[in-house]
Structure formats: C-alpha cells, structure tokens
Design an enzyme around this catalytic site. Structure first.
Site, PDB file in Angstrom:
ATOM      1  N   ILE A  54       7.172   2.665   2.841  1.00 47.58           N
ATOM      2  CA  ILE A  54       6.235   1.714   2.251  1.00 47.58           C
ATOM      3  C   ILE A  54       6.553   0.297   2.736  1.00 47.58           C
ATOM      4  O   ILE A  54       7.593  -0.278   2.387  1.00 47.58           O
ATOM      5  CB  ILE A  54       6.262   1.788   0.712  1.00 47.58           C
ATOM      6  CG1 ILE A  54       6.025   3.236   0.245  1.00 47.58           C
ATOM      7  CG2 ILE A  54       5.225   0.836   0.128  1.00 47.58           C
ATOM      8  CD1 ILE A  54       4.759   3.884   0.794  1.00 47.58           C
ATOM      9  N   GLU A  79      -0.446   4.422  10.146  1.00 47.56           N
ATOM     10  CA  GLU A  79      -1.897   4.491   9.903  1.00 47.56           C
ATOM     11  C   GLU A  79      -2.565   5.548  10.780  1.00 47.56           C
ATOM     12  O   GLU A  79      -3.682   5.379  11.273  1.00 47.56           O
ATOM     13  CB  GLU A  79      -2.554   3.119  10.066  1.00 47.56           C
ATOM     14  CG  GLU A  79      -2.163   2.163   8.949  1.00 47.56           C
ATOM     15  CD  GLU A  79      -3.021   0.919   8.888  1.00 47.56           C
ATOM     16  OE1 GLU A  79      -4.242   1.022   9.117  1.00 47.56           O
ATOM     17  OE2 GLU A  79      -2.466  -0.155   8.600  1.00 47.56           O
ATOM     18  N   GLY A  97      13.774  -6.264  34.860  1.00 50.04           N
ATOM     19  CA  GLY A  97      15.046  -5.651  35.238  1.00 50.04           C
ATOM     20  C   GLY A  97      16.003  -5.632  34.064  1.00 50.04           C
ATOM     21  O   GLY A  97      15.624  -5.364  32.923  1.00 50.04           O
ATOM     22  N   PHE A 154       0.873  -1.178   0.000  1.00 52.06           N
ATOM     23  CA  PHE A 154       0.000   0.000   0.000  1.00 52.06           C
ATOM     24  C   PHE A 154       0.904   1.219   0.000  1.00 52.06           C
ATOM     25  O   PHE A 154       1.575   1.494   0.998  1.00 52.06           O
ATOM     26  CB  PHE A 154      -0.879  -0.050   1.256  1.00 52.06           C
ATOM     27  CG  PHE A 154      -1.887   1.053   1.415  1.00 52.06           C
ATOM     28  CD1 PHE A 154      -3.116   0.984   0.768  1.00 52.06           C
ATOM     29  CD2 PHE A 154      -1.641   2.128   2.250  1.00 52.06           C
ATOM     30  CE1 PHE A 154      -4.071   1.973   0.956  1.00 52.06           C
ATOM     31  CE2 PHE A 154      -2.583   3.123   2.441  1.00 52.06           C
ATOM     32  CZ  PHE A 154      -3.805   3.046   1.783  1.00 52.06           C
TER      33      PHE A 154
END
Length: 386
Positions: free
Chosen positions: A162, A366, A342, A128
């Site tokens: 991307i 997003e 720790g 996307f």
C-alpha cells in the site's frame, strides 16, 4: 532542454499546454531537488509543496476546492512533467489522486467535503488500499472482510503493497462484505489512520524508495457513513478509479523516458572517445533513433487514451495499450541510456541510475504488463464476438 513539442498535438487543448509549461517551470524551482534519506519526510514535503502550489487540485475531482470534473489529460501532463524532474514528486501527486479518487467519483457530499479540500491543499495524505498478500491482480479474490454491526462496519484482515502506507491520514479500503460471490461482494470504506483496530504491520523497502506498507485491521469499527458507494459496489468503485489513473501511470513512464533521452543526448554529444564523440558512432545514432521513436509511439497512445476518456468514452483497452507500451518502452529507453553512460550509468546517485530503479515498478503496479495484455485481448474478442 525538455522537449515540449507534443503540447501542440490535437489531443490537447490550449489550456493544457499552458498548464504543462507552467508546471515544468515551477517544478524546476520547487521539487527537482527534494530528495534525502528520510523518504517519509521528503514525501510529506512534496505533498505540501504541490498543495501550496495549487497543483494537487488537478489530481482531485468532485469540487470542494478541487476540480469539478477529473481532467485525465491534465493528470497525465502533470505526472509526465513531475516524473521528468523528480520521481517522488510524481508519486506524491499521483497518490493524492488515486487515494482520493474513489471519493471524487462516488463519495457522498459529506465525504467529499470532509476529505477532498484537505487533499487538494496538501494538508491530508491519501492512500488506496486494494492489494493483499494473495490478491493483487486478482482483485475478486481479496479476503480482507467487513461485517455489519448496527450502524458500523467492522474490518478484519490485511492489505499489502500500500503506497503512502505509514504516512497517510486516511485509507480507502476495499473489503469483502459478502453480498455476492467474487467481485460483486466487495465494498469500499474510508478508514482514518487513527481509527482503533487499524495498524501499520510492516514498512516495506523497495528499490525506488517511497512510503509503502502492510496494513492490518483487527475489529476495526467505522461508521457506515464511511462506505463509498452502495454495498457490494466496491469492485466497480476500484475499477473506475483505476481506469482514470492507469493511463497516468503510462504518462509517468513517459516522463522518465524523456528524462533518460535528454540525459543520453547530453552524454552522447559530450563524451569523447577515439577522436570523436559517442554521438558520431552509427551504433549510437541507431540507438537514439529507436529511443526517440519508442517515446513518441508511447506518447501518442497515452494522450489518445486520455483524450478519449475526457470525451466520456470507455478506455479499458486504450488505457491498457498505453500502460503496456509506455512502461515497457520506458524500460528499454532507460536501459539504453544507462548503457551509454558505461560505468557511470550504474553509479548510485546518477540520474540514469535513479531512473533505472524508478521505472521497474511501473511495469507491475496498477496491473502488470501481462495483465494489460489479457485486458487488451479480452476487449478485442468482446468487440469481435459482439
């Protein structure tokens, strides 16, 4: 032992509980231990494994070997479960859905037939491509352009941050096509990775390694048949896609938080100091109580938003609330778990150390937390003003 009591909540149906339990059992055997120094190879292996297992069809809508309708609750349950076991497995699942989401929601029948079955089987990796160097949260300001020459679009510009950059077989790319100023002048295109004029300009290394890159387009010609939706509707396509998967980002954060909680409980009940266990100290008990409450609060918001979307309702505000609360809360839960370990908590390879690196980016991508706050306030004011 992973807590599954939330599968009985009224936001979920019986089939969702079965799905999540089966995926949990499968993930323990198939993906919990897939890591390694070669992140690209690990990601490819995870995509193929998820495809072979039949799980990716839940991330992909539009039929053609996938789901007829995107089931938001199933996607959220899958991301929560996979994130619990392996952050890169969650990434692989999510990007198959996000990368192909625009095609699932608004692609042509030919586009769906060409891409979705291969994505659902894990045979093709999706990406996307929205963000740019000067346009992340401000999507309306993107500059990567496309002009029309006959029956082709010619893309020029860059994209950055991307996910799956460098290993994807195709990219859904959002470009300025100029039909109108701002968001109304953006269109979406599918660009195959081997298209002339497209290149990976830079691979980007981040604290929780996954495939990430800067993309460059120079006179990259693609057929207009590769456009998703109508000219100038790219912004709507992007927002519709993000509305589905923003809630699932919150679900992934929930999975990370639940794993941190389980690791903290094991540590607190077995680590001896001053003739008692760490869990016997009231300070520890108070911290565990806060962690558990934070997790349940986030889970309620996540599955409310997912349920509302599956009922066909607009969930802009609810998804923003879920993402903000779950990601910020998971950061707090994981930080508390690291503190209980720790020195071991910051030792490379420890589960809580991995979770500490994994969670940080979820508060940014997003839509950063600050953007979610603006979205929530905007929706509240819109409701108030009528």
């Amino acid at each position: 032992m992973r807590e599954l009591a939330h599968l009985d909540w009224p936001f979920l149906e019986e089939g969702h509980g079965v799905f999540a339990a089966e995926l949990d059992a499968w993930a323990r055997e198939h993906v919990a231990h897939i890591h390694g120094p070669d992140v690209d190879a690990a990601c490819r292996a995870l995509v193929r494994s998820l495809g072979d297992g039949g799980w990716l069809r839940h991330a992909v809508g539009g039929a053609h070997g996938a789901q007829e309708v995107i089931d938001t609750r199933a996607i959220c349950l899958a991301r929560e479960t996979l994130a619990y076991h392996n952050g890169l497995a969650d990434f692989a699942f999510a990007m198959q859905g996000l990368g192909s989401g625009a095609i699932s929601l608004q692609g042509t029948p030919a586009q769906k037939e060409r891409y979705l079955p291969r994505v659902a089987r894990g045979e093709a990796i999706a990406a996307f491509a929205l963000s740019e160097p000067d346009a992340g949260s401000d999507v309306g300001n993107l500059q990567c352009g496309a002009h029309i020459e006959g029956d082709h679009a010619v893309l020029t510009g860059e994209k950055t941050w991307i996910s799956n950059g460098g290993i994807a077989d195709f990219y859904v790319v959002f470009c300025r096509t100029g039909e109108a100023p701002g968001p109304r002048g953006i269109s979406a295109f599918v660009v195959d990775a081997d298209t002339p004029g497209f290149e990976i300009a830079e691979r980007i290394e981040v604290i929780a390694p996954h495939p990430l890159a800067r993309l460059r387009f120079h006179d990259c010609r693609i057929p207009l048949s590769q456009r998703i939706g109508a000219p100038g509707e790219g912004f709507k396509v992007a927002m519709r896609t993000l509305d589905v998967f923003r809630t699932s980002v919150a679900a992934a954060a929930l999975g990370f938080a639940r794993r941190a909680m389980d690791e903290a409980l094991k540590r607190a009940t077995t680590r001896r100091m001053f003739n008692q266990t760490l869990a016997d100290f009231q300070l520890t008990q108070a911290k565990l109580a806060q962690m558990a409450t934070t997790i349940d609060s986030a889970a309620l918001l996540v599955y409310r938003a997912a349920w509302l979307r599956d009922q066909g309702q607009n969930v802009t505000k609810e998804a923003a609330m879920a993402k903000m609360t779950a990601t910020e809360g998971a950061q707090q839960v994981i930080d508390a778990a690291v503190q209980m370990f720790g020195g071991l908590g910051v030792m490379h390879g420890q589960v809580v150390e991995q979770l500490y690196r994994e969670i940080r980016s979820l508060r940014i991508y997003e839509g950063a937390t600050e953007v979610q706050q603006l979205i929530i306030a905007r929706e509240l004011l819109k409701e108030t003003r009528g």
